[in-house]
Design a protein around this motif. Structure first.
Motif, PDB file in Angstrom:
ATOM      1  N   GLU A 145       0.842  -1.201   0.000  1.00  0.00           N
ATOM      2  CA  GLU A 145       0.000   0.000   0.000  1.00  0.00           C
ATOM      3  C   GLU A 145       0.877   1.251   0.000  1.00  0.00           C
ATOM      4  OE1 GLU A 145      -3.175   0.287  -0.565  1.00  0.00           O
ATOM      5  OE2 GLU A 145      -3.660  -1.841  -0.455  1.00  0.00           O
ATOM      6  N   ALA A 184       2.099   1.559  -3.501  1.00  0.00           N
ATOM      7  CA  ALA A 184       1.041   2.032  -4.400  1.00  0.00           C
ATOM      8  C   ALA A 184       0.853   3.543  -4.265  1.00  0.00           C
ATOM      9  CB  ALA A 184      -0.266   1.303  -4.098  1.00  0.00           C
ATOM     10  N   ASP A 189      -7.472   7.020  -6.724  1.00  0.00           N
ATOM     11  CA  ASP A 189      -6.930   5.761  -6.207  1.00  0.00           C
ATOM     12  C   ASP A 189      -5.984   6.002  -5.031  1.00  0.00           C
ATOM     13  OD1 ASP A 189      -8.417   4.467  -8.085  1.00  0.00           O
ATOM     14  OD2 ASP A 189      -6.732   3.521  -9.110  1.00  0.00           O
ATOM     15  N   HIS A 204      -6.040   4.102  -1.417  1.00  0.00           N
ATOM     16  CA  HIS A 204      -4.876   3.384  -0.892  1.00  0.00           C
ATOM     17  C   HIS A 204      -4.431   3.963   0.459  1.00  0.00           C
ATOM     18  CE1 HIS A 204      -3.926   0.405  -3.933  1.00  0.00           C
ATOM     19  NE2 HIS A 204      -4.287   1.288  -4.849  1.00  0.00           N
ATOM     20  N   GLN A 237      -0.663  -1.058 -12.627  1.00  0.00           N
ATOM     21  CA  GLN A 237      -1.194  -2.422 -12.742  1.00  0.00           C
ATOM     22  C   GLN A 237      -0.316  -3.417 -11.992  1.00  0.00           C
ATOM     23  OE1 GLN A 237      -1.629  -3.428 -16.907  1.00  0.00           O
ATOM     24  NE2 GLN A 237      -2.601  -1.467 -17.323  1.00  0.00           N
ATOM     25  N   GLU A 256      -0.855  -3.156  -8.199  1.00  0.00           N
ATOM     26  CA  GLU A 256      -2.185  -3.698  -7.890  1.00  0.00           C
ATOM     27  C   GLU A 256      -2.174  -5.233  -7.991  1.00  0.00           C
ATOM     28  OE1 GLU A 256      -4.543  -2.111  -6.542  1.00  0.00           O
ATOM     29  OE2 GLU A 256      -4.626  -0.063  -7.297  1.00  0.00           O
ATOM     30  N   THR A 287     -10.686  -5.062  -4.596  1.00  0.00           N
ATOM     31  CA  THR A 287     -10.270  -3.688  -4.887  1.00  0.00           C
ATOM     32  C   THR A 287      -9.042  -3.665  -5.795  1.00  0.00           C
ATOM     33  OG1 THR A 287     -11.195  -2.912  -2.796  1.00  0.00           O
ATOM     34  CG2 THR A 287      -9.527  -1.514  -3.832  1.00  0.00           C
ATOM     35  N   ALA A 288      -8.071  -4.517  -5.499  1.00  0.00           N
ATOM     36  CA  ALA A 288      -6.851  -4.564  -6.318  1.00  0.00           C
ATOM     37  C   ALA A 288      -7.153  -5.054  -7.730  1.00  0.00           C
ATOM     38  CB  ALA A 288      -5.810  -5.449  -5.654  1.00  0.00           C
ATOM     39  N   GLY A 294      -8.763  -2.349  -9.554  1.00  0.00           N
ATOM     40  CA  GLY A 294      -7.749  -1.330  -9.852  1.00  0.00           C
ATOM     41  C   GLY A 294      -6.927  -1.696 -11.072  1.00  0.00           C
ATOM     42  N   GLN A 295      -6.561  -2.963 -11.158  1.00  0.00           N
ATOM     43  CA  GLN A 295      -5.804  -3.404 -12.336  1.00  0.00           C
ATOM     44  C   GLN A 295      -6.594  -3.120 -13.608  1.00  0.00           C
ATOM     45  OE1 GLN A 295      -4.967  -7.497 -10.507  1.00  0.00           O
ATOM     46  NE2 GLN A 295      -3.478  -7.334 -12.159  1.00  0.00           N
TER      47      GLN A 295
END
Length: 136
Positions: A17, A20, A41, A45, A86, A89, A117-118, A121-122
């Motif tokens: 995190e 990210a 985003d 995060h 990406q 994530e 969520t990940a 996000g990707q």
């Protein structure tokens, strides 16, 4: 379930995190067309990071802070920037899958939400949807 394993994986998730947040700051600062998505985003995060810090403490650990920088390839264009997001994530999803496997109850629910969520996000950052995100 090993409490030590749960702590180790939660610490790993927290570290990702932090990464990210760093990556999204980089992407948002260098690519104005991606700045809005990066800011959105980034806020999510940060919230997850803050919650995970509390989880690490509740498991008997000491939450680590962010690194000064991360070993990432300098994105030369928007496509490379999207790939960078990406990638982080994807690594978050993989860590959450491992947590799902070793936890139960609230901890498992948290890991499933993190995985979802990940994975989303990707896709938001341009990856193709995967039938089983987080699995290598």
């Amino acid at each position: 379930m090993s409490a030590e394993t749960q702590l180790r994986l939660t610490e790993r998730w927290l570290a990702l995190e932090h990464e990210a947040i760093w990556v999204l700051g980089l992407v948002g600062a260098r690519f104005p067309d991606l700045a809005g998505a990066a800011r959105k985003d980034l806020a999510a995060h940060r919230t997850t990071r803050d919650r995970l810090g509390g989880v690490v403490e509740s498991l008997g650990g000491r939450p680590a802070g962010p690194r000064p920088s991360y070993a990432v390839t300098d994105p030369r264009d928007a496509a490379a920037a999207r790939a960078l997001v990406q990638d982080v994530e994807s690594r978050i999803a993989a860590t959450c899958v491992r947590l799902v496997a070793v936890t139960e109850d609230k901890a498992r629910d948290r890991a499933v939400r993190g995985l979802r969520t990940a994975a989303l996000g990707q896709v938001r950052w341009g990856a193709e949807p995967e039938p089983f995100p987080g699995l290598d």
